[in-house]
Each structure stands twice: as C-alpha cells, then as structure tokens.
Design an enzyme around this catalytic site. Structure first.
Site, PDB file in Angstrom:
ATOM      1  CG  PHE A 419     -14.352  -6.573  -3.513  1.00  7.65           C
ATOM      2  CD1 PHE A 419     -15.415  -6.246  -4.618  1.00  7.65           C
ATOM      3  CD2 PHE A 419     -14.797  -6.069  -2.297  1.00  7.65           C
ATOM      4  CE1 PHE A 419     -16.732  -5.342  -4.219  1.00  7.65           C
ATOM      5  CE2 PHE A 419     -16.019  -5.251  -1.842  1.00  7.65           C
ATOM      6  CZ  PHE A 419     -16.894  -5.009  -2.902  1.00  7.65           C
ATOM      7  CG  ASP A 420     -10.235 -10.663  -8.753  1.00  4.71           C
ATOM      8  OD1 ASP A 420      -9.069 -11.302  -8.275  1.00  4.71           O
ATOM      9  OD2 ASP A 420     -10.019 -10.110  -9.825  1.00  4.71           O
TER      10      ASP A 420
END
Length: 725
Positions: A419-420
């Site tokens: 995940f960013d």
C-alpha cells in the site's frame, strides 16, 4: 516477474504499454479526470459509442451483443441484438459456426415441434407401408427444415472453413440419421436442439444484460440553461462541456459535472458501489447515471456524452473481455483439438466397428452419429466466458473495475499487497488533529486569522479546524516567511505562525515546547507554533488521517492469508504512525519511485504474487511492476488509473480483499463448470459406445450441460459473493 509473463496476448490489448504489459483505458472517477481520457475513449469506442459484450461458446462462434451506448438514437435497442455465426466469425476471428443468429423464432420452433411429434406418431401408429413411410419422412423433413434451415447453412459455412462446430456436427448427424431410416428421431432431435439453443441464448443474455442495463441509468434528456438564462430540455448527447445543467429531486444525472448551486444527497451506487447516499455541495463532482435524492442541483458539465465515467465503466468491461482469462485460453485450445479428435473417433466407430466387432453397419453409423452430437464442446467453452463476464459485472456493481478476465482470475493468487500511504491508506488531506495552549487567551482566534490568510496546506487545515474567529481580529502587515511560516500585526502586537525553525530563530523554543512538539511528532504529525514577541502561545498538530475503512481492509487481507505492507515516500515517523493505526507491521518509508520498484521486486521474491495499491503519479511504476495494480478511482491520478489493472471507484480499500474473494469464487465456479461439462460428456460417451445412448439423449446431454454451466456461471452476478470470506 512481470504482468506480460501472465498474459502474452494482453500486450497488444490497447496500445498502452507500461513496463512490459498493457492496460485498457482507465475509467477515471473524478470529474477532473474525464478530459484527459478522451483520446483513449475515442480509440476504444465502437460505432455508436457502445460496447459489444461477447459471451462466446464453441470456440467463439456464439456471441451476444450489448445495446449500443449512443444516447436517444440507439438506447431504444436496449434489448440487445444477436451477432452470431458467420457474422460473428468475421468480427471475432476463430469461430466455428455455433450460430444463434440462424436459429428460428419461437413460432417456427413451435411448428417444428408439432411436425416432429407428427412424424413420431406416424412412425409409431401408421402401418409399415411405403405411402405411410413417405408421408412420415415428408413430415420429418418439414420439421427439420423449420427448425434447422439456418443451422444447416451455418454448418455448411463451418465445413467450408474446415471447422467442426456444433452446427456442422448437428447437420451431419441429423442428415445421417435421416438417411439410415431414423427420420422420426432426426426430426425431433433437430427441433429439440433448436429449442435448447434458444433457451441457452436467453440464459447467456443475462450476462450481457448485467452490463447493458447500465446504459438505461443515464437519461436521454437534460435541462440546460441557455445564453438567455432560460432552461431548455435538449438531448443529452447535444450538451456541450461547461454547460449548466439542472437536476430535479428524484432525477438521474445525465452527464459528469461539478456542482455549482444547491445542496443534496446523491445515490452513487451505480458508479462507485457505495450503498449510502453522498452529500453534495458546490465544488463536489457528480457522475452520469447517479440519482439525485433530495434537492435541486445545478452543475457545470465536465464530460460530454460518450466520455462520462459511466460510459467508460461500460467500455472498461467490454475491453476486459478481450484479455481472456488463463483458464479460458486453455479451454479454447483444448476445444480446438478435442472436437476434431472426437469427429475422427466417430468416423473410426462407423467404419471400424463393423470390421472388428459384431456390429451391423447401420448400428455402427447410428452410434457414430450419437457421438457426433455428444462431441460438441459448447458446454466446455461456455464454462469460462459466462462466468468471467458475470464476475466482471459483479465487480463493476461494487465499484471494482477489473480490466481483464486475466486479472480477475489471477487475483486469487495474491500473497502480499503493498500500500502507498498518502491518498491510499490515508485520506490524503491534512486535518487539525491536536492543539495545546500555553497560557494565552484568544490565541486560537489569532491563529485562525493568520492561517486563513495563507495558502499553505497546513495553514488551510488549521483554519478549517479552528473555524471562523469569534472576534475576527484585524490583520495588518501580513508577511509570508518562506520555509518558516507567516507574520502579521494584530491589535498592535506582532504575531508569528510557523514551524520549529521559526520559533528557534526567534529564541522562543523552550523545554516545555520541545516536550509538547516531540509528543506530536512521534505520532507523525506536523507541528505549527503560534508566538508573539515574548513566547510560544499555542501549538497546533496537523496530520493526514487514516481512511475509515483502512484498518478493516488490512484485517480482511490478513484473514485471507495475505501479507499487508506499506511502501511510502513519506518520512518514517508519519509512515509508522499510519501503519500502526491501520494494523500494518511491515513499513518501508522515504522511498523514491525507483526504490518502490525494487521493494516490489523484493516482495515478489519473498512472498510470491504481489499486488500494489496506490493513487499518485509516483505510484505508477510500482503499479506496473506489481503482478496486479489497484488504483484509487476517486482520489487517484489519471496515470495511476491507466497503469493499474483494477480501479477502485470509491477509494474503499476493502475492495482489494473483495477482489481476491471474487477471484477465488470465480475460479471455483470455473472448475465446477469444467468438471460438469467433461463429466457429463464422459458418461454419455460410454453410454453411446455401449449402445445405450440415443440421439435424444445426446442432445439433452450436450444442451443440458450447456445450460447447467451457464446457470452456474450466472451465480457470480450475485454481489453477496464478494462479501463472503
């Protein structure tokens, strides 16, 4: 490990090449994103602007066409049209003559069944004389022609192309049965086959209608304000970008736009899959096909007809089918070998059995003809496209746009999700999350007055969090201090609003301020200080807050046995704080875009198939490198959405786990369908060789299996399949 290795055919899908693989045009969710997709949308649109939704069987010769997406002039064709047989062959390539377009109408089918029943009665009840036999054969021939004339034509075209589709097999089998004296059975088999094909065609149409129904959501007319200020109702297709359109309560939005006047709640479930109505005010986007639930709204059009988010959702699903799922590609290759092999087996039975065994020639030929009817791989090949299209439609209903059947099927193998942080796990908007006063009354009013004059995102967050100051102090000599903050005179005193560096330069940094600031900075918050000439009077902490669903999304992934990881360019303290709150254990912070690429490669090496979820331009390389890329459709950039393989329209991270669950369920249904199709055929093959299967039974075996796999595949349309673990 690149996506190209998963799907070689996908490289030429649409011309967008990202890190060795290609992607379809991404359906942008934000109003601002619509203009940049015009070129892509134009390139992918069919004449009339509509998609053609293919559900192919028997090697691709049976397809159904979705209604055209052009507005008033074509949406009346909502029932859809059929594009099959020879026409389907020209459009789709390797078809084999499974020609629903050649099937008779319901009236001719009824007449054929009556004639076939009459032929059976003449055979059973009439005397065994030449006139009665001739009469029976004539009635049988009428039944065959009524039900199978189009099938014969399609079969001949298939044979001329060297293909062995169901039409060719049926034409040979029925003709052979008629010639060896089984004319009553030949007539009834052809009539029943045509009837079963019609029933199957209607069942397959449900997968098409699941997408085609979206077209009815967008109204054909729009109320537009003219240059004279008067409102006029015009076709939505004629409304230009930047026009002002009015939506009454209970009306559907005809085009994408941005609200300019009014406040209301809008049901966006058709676009984002969000079940709750969303409050709209000036500046908020609205999407074509959504429902205005409360009050009148006016909005400025940002996307013309054919380029709206809804239009591109439909095109995205259409494009998704051109990238076939791995199972579908395997089944197609298998069927291409299977049908000629069984045809050769039938010829061997017809010729070899009388020579090797104690079979009569007529008995051997009859059994061979039964084998031909059983041989059609229609059920086997139908097993995949109906299921995949239903899965894609189920995802689209939930706001999950999957750009290909290959990604739908591959998602089941994901073992890690990267995940960013900003805009993905967090909302991407700084908000005021903490404040402390150091013994000065009125400090918050002063801070609100100063922050309201600044364009810096942190200042805007402070101003929004504090609200309008009660006394509205008069601000004089307002000055920006680059890299430090702002300064102004209020009520004759000089006030400063800035960062740690500014306070230290002014000699106002104390141990008490250090302790308060350190406590907030340890949580990844940005600290801003308010000071006068003597001391720091207040501290304000700003942070990018977690999305409401992020923690549940991470928990859902863990329940599926998937490892969540955070890859971010943000500093370590902020990343650790967000990850801790979301429940993510593994964090890599301070990464540049090229470093994210290396991190994805390392995760692939460690865990196996790795997905990436992000929203920004800097995430695009990692989205391309990952085995499957998820882009945020609401907050995401056009580049991220075009690069990704799955677009989450409402930015709900729980949709990542839902995609994996949908993929696993789709694969399970595909395997069930393949076992059903092959199992039923294996049983009737044995019965046919043993002499216990008739042509009637062969037709029921073939078409019964087809209807079973279609019905099983259509179960994917039920959206609750996405929420079950």
């Amino acid at each position: 490990m690149t996506k190209h290795s998963h799907d070689p055919s996908h490289a030429s899908h649409d011309g967008h090449d990202h890190a060795g693989h290609s992607h379809g045009a991404a359906p942008a969710a934000s109003a601002s994103a619509t203009a940049t997709a015009n070129a892509t949308a134009t390139a992918t649109a069919k004449p009339g602007g509509g998609p053609r939704i293919d559900v192919s069987c028997c090697g691709g010769g049976c397809s159904t066409a979705a209604p055209q997406a052009a507005r008033a002039d074509t949406k009346s064709a909502a029932a859809g049209s059929q594009a099959h047989g020879d026409q389907g062959h020209e459009a789709g390539g390797d078809h084999d003559g499974h020609d629903h377009g050649a099937l008779p109408g319901w009236g001719r089918l009824a007449a054929a069944l009556v004639a076939a029943t009459g032929a059976e009665l003449l055979h059973l009840l009439g005397p065994d004389t030449t006139p009665w036999r001739v009469a029976g054969m004539a009635v049988a021939a009428v039944a065959i022609l009524l039900a199978g004339l189009g099938i014969y034509r399609s079969g001949l075209r298939s044979l001329m192309r060297g293909q062995l589709g169901i039409s060719a097999l049926m034409a040979v089998a029925v003709t052979g049965a008629f010639l060896i004296g089984q004319w009553p059975e030949a007539a009834m088999v052809m009539a029943l086959y045509a009837l079963a094909e019609r029933i199957e065609d209607r069942a397959v149409g449900r997968a098409r209608d699941a997408i085609g129904a979206l077209l009815a959501l967008s109204p054909d007319q729009a109320d537009v304000r003219g240059p004279d200020g008067q409102w006029r109702t015009v076709p939505a297709a004629e409304v230009a970008v930047d026009s002002t359109v009015r939506i009454r309560p209970g009306g559907r939005v005809p085009l994408d736009g941005v609200v300019t006047t009014g406040r209301s709640a809008v049901d966006e479930s058709s676009v984002t899959g969000e079940s709750l109505a969303v409050d709209k005010a000036p500046g908020d986007p609205v999407y074509a096909g959504t429902l205005n639930a409360q009050s009148e709204l006016e909005f400025r059009v940002t996307a013309a007809a054919g380029q709206t988010t809804l239009d591109r959702i439909i095109r995205a699903v259409e494009q998704a089918q051109s990238a076939r799922a791995p199972t579908q590609r395997f089944v197609d290759r298998f069927a291409a070998v299977y049908t000629p092999a069984v045809f050769a087996m039938a010829v061997a039975v017809a010729i070899g059995a009388p020579l090797l065994f104690d079979w009569t020639w007529l008995d051997a030929i009859y059994r061979a003809l039964v084998l031909l009817v059983i041989a059609c791989p229609c059920a086997l090949v139908l097993a995949t496209p109906v299921t995949v299209v239903s899965g894609l439609a189920a995802g689209a209903r939930r706001g999950i746009l999957i750009k290909g059947g290959n990604w739908l099927e591959l998602a089941r193998g994901v073992r890690a999700v990267a995940f960013d942080k900003t805009g993905t796990v967090t909302a991407g908007r700084p908000v005021l999350v903490g404040r402390e006063a150091f013994g000065s009354d009125g400090a918050e009013d002063v801070a609100a007055a100063l922050a309201g004059r600044s364009d810096h995102p942190v200042s805007k967050a402070i101003a929004a969090g504090l609200g309008t100051p009660a006394g509205i102090p008069e601000v004089e000599d307002f000055t920006a201090l680059p890299g430090r903050g702002v300064q102004a005179r209020i009520a004759g005193a000089t006030w400063l609003l800035g960062n740690r560096r500014l306070a230290q330069e002014k000699g106002l940094w104390t141990d008490a301020v250090e302790a308060a600031a350190a406590a907030h900075e340890a949580q990844g918050r940005s600290v801003t200080l308010l000071a006068d000439g003597q001391a720091v009077r207040a501290l304000f902490a700003v942070a990018d807050t977690l999305r409401p669903q992020s923690a549940q999304a991470v928990a859902d992934l863990r329940a599926l046995g998937i490892v969540p990881v955070m890859l971010t360019g943000d500093h370590a303290a902020a990343a650790q704080a967000a990850a801790r709150e979301a429940g993510i254990d593994e964090v890599q912070a301070g990464l540049l875009p090229e470093q994210k690429l290396s991190a994805i490669a390392a995760l692939q090496q460690k865990h196996g198939m790795t997905a990436m979820a992000g929203d920004g331009i800097n995430d695009a390389p990692a989205l391309a490198k990952a085995d499957i890329g998820f882009a945020m459709g609401g907050a995401g950039t056009d580049v991220a959405m075009e690069t990704a393989d799955v677009v989450i329209m409402n930015d709900d991270l729980r949709r990542v786990a839902e995609t994996v669950r949908l993929s696993r369920r789709t694969h399970a249904v595909l395997m069930q369908n393949i076992v059903l199709a092959l199992g039923i055929k294996a049983v009737f093959f044995g019965l046919a060789l043993a002499g216990h299967a008739t042509m009637w039974m062969a037709v029921f075996a073939d078409m019964g299996a087809s209807l079973l796999v279609v019905a099983n595949g259509l179960r994917m349309l039920r959206s609750e399949s996405l929420s079950k673990k």
